[in-house]
Write a protein that holds these residues in place. Structure first.
Motif, PDB file in Angstrom:
ATOM      1  N   TYR A 220       6.918   2.229   1.874  1.00 56.24           N
ATOM      2  CA  TYR A 220       6.938   1.591   0.561  1.00 56.24           C
ATOM      3  C   TYR A 220       7.111   2.629  -0.548  1.00 56.24           C
ATOM      4  O   TYR A 220       6.707   3.784  -0.396  1.00 56.24           O
ATOM      5  N   HIS A 221       7.665   2.196  -1.646  1.00 60.19           N
ATOM      6  CA  HIS A 221       7.774   3.039  -2.834  1.00 60.19           C
ATOM      7  C   HIS A 221       7.046   2.355  -3.987  1.00 60.19           C
ATOM      8  O   HIS A 221       7.118   1.133  -4.115  1.00 60.19           O
ATOM      9  N   LEU A 222       6.369   3.175  -4.772  1.00 64.33           N
ATOM     10  CA  LEU A 222       5.727   2.644  -5.976  1.00 64.33           C
ATOM     11  C   LEU A 222       6.300   3.387  -7.176  1.00 64.33           C
ATOM     12  O   LEU A 222       6.296   4.621  -7.205  1.00 64.33           O
ATOM     13  N   HIS A 223       6.827   2.645  -8.119  1.00 65.31           N
ATOM     14  CA  HIS A 223       7.422   3.246  -9.317  1.00 65.31           C
ATOM     15  C   HIS A 223       6.514   2.952 -10.511  1.00 65.31           C
ATOM     16  O   HIS A 223       6.080   1.817 -10.669  1.00 65.31           O
ATOM     17  N   VAL A 224       6.237   3.962 -11.309  1.00 64.68           N
ATOM     18  CA  VAL A 224       5.509   3.717 -12.558  1.00 64.68           C
ATOM     19  C   VAL A 224       6.444   4.067 -13.703  1.00 64.68           C
ATOM     20  O   VAL A 224       7.004   5.164 -13.763  1.00 64.68           O
ATOM     21  N   ARG A 225       6.601   3.102 -14.563  1.00 64.35           N
ATOM     22  CA  ARG A 225       7.546   3.285 -15.668  1.00 64.35           C
ATOM     23  C   ARG A 225       6.837   2.873 -16.946  1.00 64.35           C
ATOM     24  O   ARG A 225       6.728   1.706 -17.243  1.00 64.35           O
ATOM     25  N   ASN A 226       6.237   3.821 -17.633  1.00 62.96           N
ATOM     26  CA  ASN A 226       5.662   3.481 -18.938  1.00 62.96           C
ATOM     27  C   ASN A 226       5.556   4.716 -19.826  1.00 62.96           C
ATOM     28  O   ASN A 226       5.712   5.855 -19.372  1.00 62.96           O
ATOM     29  N   THR A 227       5.285   4.477 -21.082  1.00 67.99           N
ATOM     30  CA  THR A 227       5.363   5.561 -22.063  1.00 67.99           C
ATOM     31  C   THR A 227       4.287   6.623 -21.856  1.00 67.99           C
ATOM     32  O   THR A 227       4.456   7.766 -22.246  1.00 67.99           O
TER      33      THR A 227
ATOM     34  N   LYS B 235       2.602  -2.866  12.866  1.00 69.42           N
ATOM     35  CA  LYS B 235       1.319  -2.168  12.706  1.00 69.42           C
ATOM     36  C   LYS B 235       1.430  -0.923  11.831  1.00 69.42           C
ATOM     37  O   LYS B 235       0.611  -0.715  10.934  1.00 69.42           O
ATOM     38  N   CYS B 236       2.418  -0.086  12.081  1.00 70.38           N
ATOM     39  CA  CYS B 236       2.479   1.135  11.264  1.00 70.38           C
ATOM     40  C   CYS B 236       2.902   0.806   9.820  1.00 70.38           C
ATOM     41  O   CYS B 236       2.494   1.480   8.881  1.00 70.38           O
ATOM     42  N   LEU B 237       3.701  -0.259   9.666  1.00 71.21           N
ATOM     43  CA  LEU B 237       4.062  -0.638   8.298  1.00 71.21           C
ATOM     44  C   LEU B 237       2.856  -1.211   7.560  1.00 71.21           C
ATOM     45  O   LEU B 237       2.706  -1.024   6.354  1.00 71.21           O
ATOM     46  N   GLU B 238       1.982  -1.888   8.292  1.00 74.07           N
ATOM     47  CA  GLU B 238       0.769  -2.435   7.675  1.00 74.07           C
ATOM     48  C   GLU B 238      -0.163  -1.297   7.249  1.00 74.07           C
ATOM     49  O   GLU B 238      -0.734  -1.321   6.158  1.00 74.07           O
ATOM     50  N   ALA B 239      -0.268  -0.273   8.102  1.00 69.37           N
ATOM     51  CA  ALA B 239      -1.110   0.887   7.762  1.00 69.37           C
ATOM     52  C   ALA B 239      -0.575   1.562   6.497  1.00 69.37           C
ATOM     53  O   ALA B 239      -1.331   2.043   5.652  1.00 69.37           O
ATOM     54  N   THR B 240       0.730   1.579   6.360  1.00 67.29           N
ATOM     55  CA  THR B 240       1.369   2.174   5.189  1.00 67.29           C
ATOM     56  C   THR B 240       1.038   1.353   3.943  1.00 67.29           C
ATOM     57  O   THR B 240       0.780   1.886   2.869  1.00 67.29           O
ATOM     58  N   LYS B 241       1.033   0.043   4.133  1.00 69.40           N
ATOM     59  CA  LYS B 241       0.742  -0.844   3.001  1.00 69.40           C
ATOM     60  C   LYS B 241      -0.693  -0.682   2.513  1.00 69.40           C
ATOM     61  O   LYS B 241      -0.969  -0.743   1.311  1.00 69.40           O
ATOM     62  N   ILE B 242      -1.612  -0.434   3.443  1.00 70.41           N
ATOM     63  CA  ILE B 242      -3.014  -0.238   3.049  1.00 70.41           C
ATOM     64  C   ILE B 242      -3.132   0.983   2.131  1.00 70.41           C
ATOM     65  O   ILE B 242      -3.837   0.962   1.127  1.00 70.41           O
TER      66      ILE B 242
ATOM     67  N   ALA C 119      13.548  -4.385  -0.681  1.00 72.82           N
ATOM     68  CA  ALA C 119      13.206  -5.479  -1.593  1.00 72.82           C
ATOM     69  C   ALA C 119      12.052  -5.141  -2.514  1.00 72.82           C
ATOM     70  O   ALA C 119      11.078  -4.524  -2.101  1.00 72.82           O
ATOM     71  N   LYS C 120      12.191  -5.571  -3.765  1.00 76.23           N
ATOM     72  CA  LYS C 120      11.066  -5.485  -4.703  1.00 76.23           C
ATOM     73  C   LYS C 120      10.046  -6.534  -4.298  1.00 76.23           C
ATOM     74  O   LYS C 120      10.414  -7.638  -3.888  1.00 76.23           O
ATOM     75  N   ILE C 121       8.784  -6.193  -4.416  1.00 77.60           N
ATOM     76  CA  ILE C 121       7.739  -7.124  -3.992  1.00 77.60           C
ATOM     77  C   ILE C 121       6.771  -7.336  -5.154  1.00 77.60           C
ATOM     78  O   ILE C 121       6.274  -6.361  -5.721  1.00 77.60           O
ATOM     79  N   SER C 122       6.508  -8.587  -5.468  1.00 78.30           N
ATOM     80  CA  SER C 122       5.581  -8.857  -6.570  1.00 78.30           C
ATOM     81  C   SER C 122       4.152  -8.602  -6.101  1.00 78.30           C
ATOM     82  O   SER C 122       3.865  -8.625  -4.902  1.00 78.30           O
ATOM     83  N   GLU C 123       3.255  -8.368  -7.055  1.00 82.14           N
ATOM     84  CA  GLU C 123       1.866  -8.066  -6.725  1.00 82.14           C
ATOM     85  C   GLU C 123       1.244  -9.183  -5.881  1.00 82.14           C
ATOM     86  O   GLU C 123       0.527  -8.920  -4.916  1.00 82.14           O
ATOM     87  N   GLU C 124       1.571 -10.430  -6.208  1.00 82.04           N
ATOM     88  CA  GLU C 124       0.983 -11.554  -5.477  1.00 82.04           C
ATOM     89  C   GLU C 124       1.489 -11.630  -4.049  1.00 82.04           C
ATOM     90  O   GLU C 124       0.788 -12.035  -3.141  1.00 82.04           O
ATOM     91  N   LYS C 125       2.751 -11.231  -3.854  1.00 80.88           N
ATOM     92  CA  LYS C 125       3.346 -11.362  -2.515  1.00 80.88           C
ATOM     93  C   LYS C 125       2.964 -10.199  -1.600  1.00 80.88           C
ATOM     94  O   LYS C 125       3.096 -10.287  -0.382  1.00 80.88           O
TER      95      LYS C 125
ATOM     96  N   GLU D  89       0.332  -8.700  -0.371  1.00 77.63           N
ATOM     97  CA  GLU D  89      -0.620  -8.776   0.725  1.00 77.63           C
ATOM     98  C   GLU D  89      -0.016  -9.407   1.977  1.00 77.63           C
ATOM     99  O   GLU D  89      -0.235  -8.942   3.091  1.00 77.63           O
ATOM    100  N   SER D  90       0.765 -10.461   1.783  1.00 78.97           N
ATOM    101  CA  SER D  90       1.292 -11.162   2.959  1.00 78.97           C
ATOM    102  C   SER D  90       2.693 -10.687   3.341  1.00 78.97           C
ATOM    103  O   SER D  90       3.293 -11.191   4.283  1.00 78.97           O
ATOM    104  N   TYR D  91       3.212  -9.707   2.611  1.00 75.44           N
ATOM    105  CA  TYR D  91       4.593  -9.282   2.858  1.00 75.44           C
ATOM    106  C   TYR D  91       4.767  -8.638   4.237  1.00 75.44           C
ATOM    107  O   TYR D  91       4.044  -7.720   4.601  1.00 75.44           O
ATOM    108  N   MET D  92       5.728  -9.151   4.999  1.00 73.61           N
ATOM    109  CA  MET D  92       6.006  -8.608   6.325  1.00 73.61           C
ATOM    110  C   MET D  92       7.432  -8.073   6.330  1.00 73.61           C
ATOM    111  O   MET D  92       8.379  -8.829   6.548  1.00 73.61           O
ATOM    112  N   PRO D  93       7.606  -6.772   6.117  1.00 77.22           N
ATOM    113  CA  PRO D  93       8.949  -6.221   5.925  1.00 77.22           C
ATOM    114  C   PRO D  93       9.916  -6.512   7.071  1.00 77.22           C
ATOM    115  O   PRO D  93      11.078  -6.808   6.821  1.00 77.22           O
ATOM    116  N   LEU D  94       9.435  -6.440   8.302  1.00 73.76           N
ATOM    117  CA  LEU D  94      10.366  -6.615   9.418  1.00 73.76           C
ATOM    118  C   LEU D  94      10.895  -8.041   9.526  1.00 73.76           C
ATOM    119  O   LEU D  94      11.857  -8.313  10.223  1.00 73.76           O
TER     120      LEU D  94
END
Ligand SMILES: [Zn+2]
Ligand SMILES: [Zn+2]
Length: 408
Positions: A178-185, A142-149, A338-344, A346-351
């Motif tokens: 979760y971590h979000l990395h932005v890498r662009n010019t 539950k708390c990981l899901e809240a973090t994902k939102i 783990a790196k998570i793709s954009e498509e995955k 929503e359904s990603y369950m880290p635990l």
């Protein structure tokens, strides 16, 4: 065997068969590693290439590995200035700790060393004597899901409000979020102050609602709002939320948000259609008496609290910060960042999905009492301190890494 040795034994096996991909321009990054119970015990390391990184992982077997968002000419030089900053990625970190979820009442506890009071939930200061408490934190789905939102919100803010669409990558932290990395010019040469400004925007830090188009017009004495058809960014989000709450007829919440009686809101909501029509011409509904400005200011303030992102301020404004390297193991859980793709996502369950160790049996001895917890596809019961149990390896590793158990 001691906790750290057990973890290292299994981490070594994992890294020997799962080489880790280095970050872009690995030779320009500063690395740091951590030992049992300490996420960063040493930093200012340099790996010339991916092979050097992987041989370090299999030989030294650090329990945590972090790298710099920044690119330097000389990543291993000290002090910081001598590294010569070239540019820096943007990193945002979301931690379940920062988000108030009800499940903490079930899995977290605290105790006070001064007066020996204790209780459930996550608090900072003792409820009896006010002293800073020692906390024991766990995570659940539950708390990981809240973090994902929250992460999702950031993702859409970056894209919609700021037009940042390229170079975004997301990973599970291996621990509490979760971590979000932005890498662009476009973003890599932003200064520290520009990064803070960006962070302020994303977190609605010290936001002025007047600047966002919500104010009392001194002439008409009407409470004005931006025109929905012309608003964008946060103004639009705030306005949309007001409209949604009115349409849903969320009486009790609106009363609490506005600091008025429920009956006042009930009366107000009898004219739902008129309220919406007025908003469409840039006016927030008048309340009886002189309450209008106070009511709407308070409602908007509470909506802002509801919408603002709980981004870890320090991580995203500190240009020199080092952060877990994606696809390395987290020594406080044994889970993979783990790196998570954009498509995955929503359904990603880290635990479940960040578990890398198998289910061969491991014997462990509990060093403290544990709450019920979930890991892998299983839910485990609580354990007593001193209890000796045989668990699947991934669950045993999880408890050992958390400092709740040791080898028996
Ligand atoms: Zn106390
Ligand atoms: Zn939880």
């Amino acid at each position: 065997m001691q906790a750290a040795e057990i973890l290292q034994k299994h981490f070594r096996e994992y890294y020997s068969s799962h080489p880790v991909k280095g970050p872009l321009n690995i030779e320009n990054r500063e690395f740091g590693f951590g030992t049992f119970g300490q996420k960063i015990s040493q930093r200012h390391l340099l790996f010339g290439n991916e092979n050097e990184l992987n041989s370090f992982l299999t030989k030294e077997v650090p329990l945590f590995l972090s790298y710099s968002a920044a690119y330097y000419k000389f990543p291993d030089k000290r002090p910081m200035n001598n590294k010569q900053l070239i540019k820096s990625d943007l990193i945002y970190e979301f931690d379940a700790d920062d988000i108030k979820t009800e499940c903490k009442q079930e899995h977290d506890k605290w105790h006070c060393e001064k007066c020996h009071a204790s209780g459930k939930g996550l608090i900072n200061n003792c409820t009896t004597c006010g002293e800073r408490v020692i906390t024991e934190e766990w995570i659940c789905g539950k708390c990981l899901e809240a973090t994902k939102i929250q992460l999702y919100e950031l993702y859409s803010l970056l894209q919609q409000d700021l037009g940042i669409t390229k170079g975004i990558s997301i990973n599970f932290s291996g621990g509490k979020g979760y971590h979000l990395h932005v890498r662009n010019t476009e973003i890599e040469s932003l200064s520290k102050s520009a990064r803070i400004e960006l962070l302020d925007y994303l977190t609605l830090h010290e936001i002025s609602i007047v600047n966002h188009g919500f104010y009392l017009d001194p002439n008409s004495k009407q409470m004005k709002c931006p025109l929905p058809s012309q608003s964008a960014g946060w103004s639009k989000r705030i306005l949309d939320t007001i409209i949604k709450k009115i349409e849903k007829g969320n009486t009790e919440q609106l009363a609490a948000y506005g600091g008025v009686r429920i009956s006042t809101v009930q009366k107000l909501l009898q004219e739902k259609e008129t309220i919406i029509l007025n908003i469409n011409r840039g006016v927030l509904q008048q309340l009886p008496g002189r309450k209008t400005e106070a009511f709407w200011t308070s409602v908007i303030g509470n909506i802002i609290n509801e919408l603002r992102l709980d981004i870890d301020r320090q991580t995203s404004s500190d240009i020199h910060k080092i952060i877990r390297l994606p696809n390395t193991l987290h020594g406080g859980t044994g889970l993979i960042a783990a790196k998570i793709s954009e498509e995955k996502l929503e359904s990603y369950m880290p635990l479940q999905e960040a578990v890398v160790f198998g289910d061969s049996a491991i014997k462990i001895k509990m060093m403290k009492e544990t709450p019920r917890f979930e890991i892998g596809k299983e839910n485990f019961s609580s354990f007593e301190k001193g209890q000796e149990v045989e668990l699947p390896l991934y669950a045993g590793i999880y408890l050992i890494a958390k400092g709740a158990a040791d080898g028996s």
